[in-house]
Design an enzyme around this catalytic site. Structure first.
Site, mmCIF file in Angstrom:
data_model
loop_
_atom_site.group_PDB
_atom_site.id
_atom_site.type_symbol
_atom_site.label_atom_id
_atom_site.label_comp_id
_atom_site.label_asym_id
_atom_site.label_seq_id
_atom_site.Cartn_x
_atom_site.Cartn_y
_atom_site.Cartn_z
ATOM 1 N N ILE A 85 24.579 45.208 -2.218
ATOM 2 C CA ILE A 85 24.286 44.085 -1.748
ATOM 3 C C ILE A 85 25.161 43.005 -2.022
ATOM 4 O O ILE A 85 25.053 42.765 -3.382
ATOM 5 C CB ILE A 85 22.833 43.647 -1.665
ATOM 6 C CG1 ILE A 85 22.031 44.714 -1.174
ATOM 7 C CG2 ILE A 85 22.665 42.344 -1.134
ATOM 8 C CD1 ILE A 85 20.400 44.866 -1.244
ATOM 9 N N ARG A 86 26.153 42.628 -1.161
ATOM 10 C CA ARG A 86 27.105 41.630 -1.851
ATOM 11 C C ARG A 86 27.424 42.013 -3.265
ATOM 12 O O ARG A 86 27.455 41.241 -4.190
ATOM 13 C CB ARG A 86 26.486 40.262 -1.899
ATOM 14 C CG ARG A 86 26.444 39.718 -0.409
ATOM 15 C CD ARG A 86 25.506 38.345 -0.404
ATOM 16 N NE ARG A 86 26.062 37.383 -1.533
ATOM 17 C CZ ARG A 86 26.972 36.501 -1.149
ATOM 18 N NH1 ARG A 86 27.281 36.306 -0.053
ATOM 19 N NH2 ARG A 86 27.375 35.648 -2.193
ATOM 20 N N CYS B 97 23.909 44.897 -10.679
ATOM 21 C CA CYS B 97 24.347 43.842 -9.728
ATOM 22 C C CYS B 97 24.938 42.784 -10.429
ATOM 23 O O CYS B 97 25.644 42.434 -11.300
ATOM 24 C CB CYS B 97 23.623 43.669 -8.535
ATOM 25 S SG CYS B 97 24.565 42.855 -7.019
ATOM 26 N N HIS C 81 21.564 48.932 -6.743
ATOM 27 C CA HIS C 81 20.263 48.603 -6.907
ATOM 28 C C HIS C 81 19.157 49.778 -7.052
ATOM 29 O O HIS C 81 18.658 49.844 -6.281
ATOM 30 C CB HIS C 81 19.575 47.606 -5.952
ATOM 31 C CG HIS C 81 20.417 46.188 -6.141
ATOM 32 N ND1 HIS C 81 20.241 45.291 -7.038
ATOM 33 C CD2 HIS C 81 21.343 45.652 -5.171
ATOM 34 C CE1 HIS C 81 21.038 44.304 -6.641
ATOM 35 N NE2 HIS C 81 21.785 44.488 -5.603
ATOM 36 N N GLU D 96 16.547 49.859 -8.245
ATOM 37 C CA GLU D 96 15.301 49.116 -8.348
ATOM 38 C C GLU D 96 14.819 49.009 -6.719
ATOM 39 O O GLU D 96 13.262 48.792 -6.395
ATOM 40 C CB GLU D 96 15.016 47.798 -9.048
ATOM 41 C CG GLU D 96 15.572 46.883 -8.342
ATOM 42 C CD GLU D 96 17.394 46.624 -8.166
ATOM 43 O OE1 GLU D 96 17.911 47.487 -8.871
ATOM 44 O OE2 GLU D 96 17.955 45.215 -8.201
ATOM 45 N N GLU E 142 21.187 36.134 -8.043
ATOM 46 C CA GLU E 142 22.363 35.417 -8.142
ATOM 47 C C GLU E 142 22.909 35.266 -9.400
ATOM 48 O O GLU E 142 21.957 34.530 -10.201
ATOM 49 C CB GLU E 142 22.202 34.081 -7.246
ATOM 50 C CG GLU E 142 22.371 34.241 -5.969
ATOM 51 C CD GLU E 142 23.698 35.045 -5.271
ATOM 52 O OE1 GLU E 142 23.493 35.846 -4.671
ATOM 53 O OE2 GLU E 142 24.709 34.665 -5.927
ATOM 54 N N SER E 143 23.942 35.722 -9.724
ATOM 55 C CA SER E 143 24.535 35.692 -11.368
ATOM 56 C C SER E 143 24.740 34.264 -11.678
ATOM 57 O O SER E 143 24.544 33.888 -12.810
ATOM 58 C CB SER E 143 25.803 36.371 -11.507
ATOM 59 O OG SER E 143 26.569 35.964 -10.749
ATOM 60 N N ARG F 146 33.205 39.835 -8.534
ATOM 61 C CA ARG F 146 32.165 39.636 -7.633
ATOM 62 C C ARG F 146 32.447 39.609 -6.409
ATOM 63 O O ARG F 146 33.389 39.550 -5.678
ATOM 64 C CB ARG F 146 31.860 37.824 -8.185
ATOM 65 C CG ARG F 146 30.859 37.831 -9.316
ATOM 66 C CD ARG F 146 30.461 36.321 -9.519
ATOM 67 N NE ARG F 146 29.310 35.990 -8.295
ATOM 68 C CZ ARG F 146 29.027 34.681 -8.011
ATOM 69 N NH1 ARG F 146 29.546 33.763 -8.715
ATOM 70 N NH2 ARG F 146 28.174 34.584 -6.998
#
Lengths: 303, 194
Positions: free
Chosen positions: B137-138, B77, B174, B176, B47-48, B103
């Site tokens: 993802i979002r 992300c 992502h 990862e 979460e940024s 975002r």
């Protein structure tokens, strides 16, 4: 360099990877129970990685009694509009229509939760049928793998919600992690009867052994009330924490929320833990789990 | 070579494992002193807002900016958001990369998706590489990339989702979370060449 776009593939929505993936993005974070948009903003401001939108926190459900159901979708929408972080909401165990409603609202995660009054005393929701990911509670490895078998994309150990007593969270986390260590030591020929003994899908027992951990992210929940509680659960080996009543039933929610977030990041640094634990005001009063009659223990709900 | 992974919150362990798979020493970064001796840094998904607040509280913003001036940094992300100059809302950012990012640009979790992406830059020998399995993802998207920023990948509708500006790399998705180490190998080559 060629910046022009080529013919790319089709988008695949709601896959296992994206459902489990959101939980991976929550790791190392704190998910906080909130009952109003204002509380959600305080939680986001404190650094929560997600919020759980509820009408009543577990401590109040305990006091007020009665049937606890899914929250008003209007309230959940208001909370979703108030913050930019993911919003979760709870449905009753087995209540797949509440889950359908939560999916229709567009919540980011559904918690099929023992904190609410179960709607089905034999079956959980078939979670593979949903595009929205689910998190489910567990007390041991068998329960965790049954929920994952049904489609849960994230697991939380149950603890005993609404008590402020961390003892059950510790018991359940130790139980799951200890059983995983046992599985890792077992020769393959013992895995089938172990799967039978704990009531877990065999394939998931194999996968757990190969990974050396649950196939999905595993948070701790239920009774976490202080920064030290959060760091304790992290050191025991969970991926993050849920804090329910512990924040907004305390004297200074904004400050305590921030301290728990910082403790979850720096869980291995006692100097920082000492600093963030200073002057937090009154913690939630709490109920010792050992004084609770069996009928009031929420963690026994789930099959 | 030692590559740090910002470990304040999010999927940092997944990046550490990917780097280790490539034989690179990975270091978790939680405090400014952890940046010492690193050759590059990955800012992970998560979460940024959470990452930004923790970075501010623990005095990481300036040390990270200084590190980014000298060494390669890759944001995935939330990490891409953190690198951006502007995101159209008020939250702590490093603001080093000349990109504007939006975002949650694709919607909520129900709109999260997987897609195969053409990324010509991943080519090892000049031939067209296999599509990259990208997980969104979002996810954020690149709204604007200024001069000097190369867009590395776009969705079929033209939305920019990966970019490079000198020794800075940003991806909306992502790498990862996939078993495909090509993006990590690309970043390791950036670090080796820096």
């Amino acid at each position: 360099m060629d910046n022009g776009h080529k013919e790319n593939g089709q988008r695949e929505l709601g896959s296992v990877k994206v459902k489990r993936g959101l939980a991976q993005m929550l790791k190392g974070g704190v998910i906080m129970d909130v009952v109003t948009p204002q509380q959600a903003i305080i939680a986001e401001e404190a650094g929560a990685c997600a919020v759980m939108a509820l009408e009543r926190v577990p401590a109040d459900i305990r006091v007020q009694g009665g049937v606890a159901r899914m929250s008003d979708p209007g309230l959940i929408r208001e909370i979703m509009a108030a913050v930019s972080i993911p919003v979760m909401a709870k449905c009753r165990i087995g209540h797949f229509v509440e889950a359908q409603i939560l999916q229709a609202i567009g919540v980011d995660y559904i918690d099929e939760s023992e904190v609410l009054t179960p709607a089905d005393e034999a079956h959980h929701v078939y979670k593979h049928a949903f595009k929205v990911p689910f998190v489910c509670g567990c007390r041991n490895l068998g329960e965790a793998l049954r929920r994952i078998g049904e489609g849960a994309a994230m697991i939380r150990t149950k603890g005993e919600a609404g008590t402020g007593d961390v003892v059950e969270a510790v018991r359940h986390a130790r139980s799951v992690l200890g059983e995983i260590r046992r599985v890792q030591q077992m020769p393959d020929e013992e895995l089938m009867s172990y799967a039978k003994e704990i009531g877990a899908p065999f394939e998931l027992v194999l996968e757990t052994k190969a990974l050396g951990r649950l196939p999905v992210v595993n948070f701790a929940a239920g009774g976490i009330a202080t920064p030290a509680d959060a760091a304790l659960m992290m050191q025991i080996g969970v991926d993050g924490v849920f804090v329910g009543s512990g924040i907004f039933k305390s004297g200074d929610p904004a400050r305590r929320a921030k301290a728990i977030v910082e403790a979850t990041t720096h869980y291995n640094n006692p100097e920082i833990l000492a600093k963030v634990s200073e002057n937090l005001g009154e913690p939630m009063v709490g109920i010792s789990v050992s004084s609770l009659p069996a009928s009031e223990q929420l963690a026994t709900r789930g099959w | 070579m030692r590559i740090g992974v910002l470990a304040l919150q999010g999927a940092f362990q997944e990046h550490v494992q990917m780097l280790q798979r490539l034989g690179v020493a990975a270091v978790e970064v939680r405090l400014p002193a952890d940046l010492e001796g690193l050759d590059g840094l990955i800012i992970p998904g998560g979460e940024s807002t959470t990452i930004g607040k923790l970075a501010t509280t623990f005095g990481l913003i300036e040390p990270l900016r200084q590190f980014a001036q000298q060494k390669p940094v890759w944001g995935t992300c939330a990490g891409m958001i953190f690198l951006a100059r502007q995101i159209g809302r008020d939250q702590p950012l490093l603001g080093v990369m000349d990109i504007v990012v939006e975002r949650n640009a694709f919607g909520r979790q129900v709109d999260s998706f997987e897609v195969d992406l053409d990324v010509p830059a991943l080519s090892a020998n000049g031939s067209q590489p296999e599509p990259y399995p990208a997980v969104f993802i979002r996810a954020p998207r690149l709204v604007e990339a200024r001069d000097g920023v190369a867009v590395l990948a776009r969705l079929a509708d033209g939305t920019a989702v990966a970019a490079q500006q000198g020794h800075w790399l940003a991806t909306s998705f992502h790498p990862e979370l996939t078993g495909d180490p090509r993006f990590h190998a690309y970043f390791v080559r950036m670090v080796a060449g820096a």
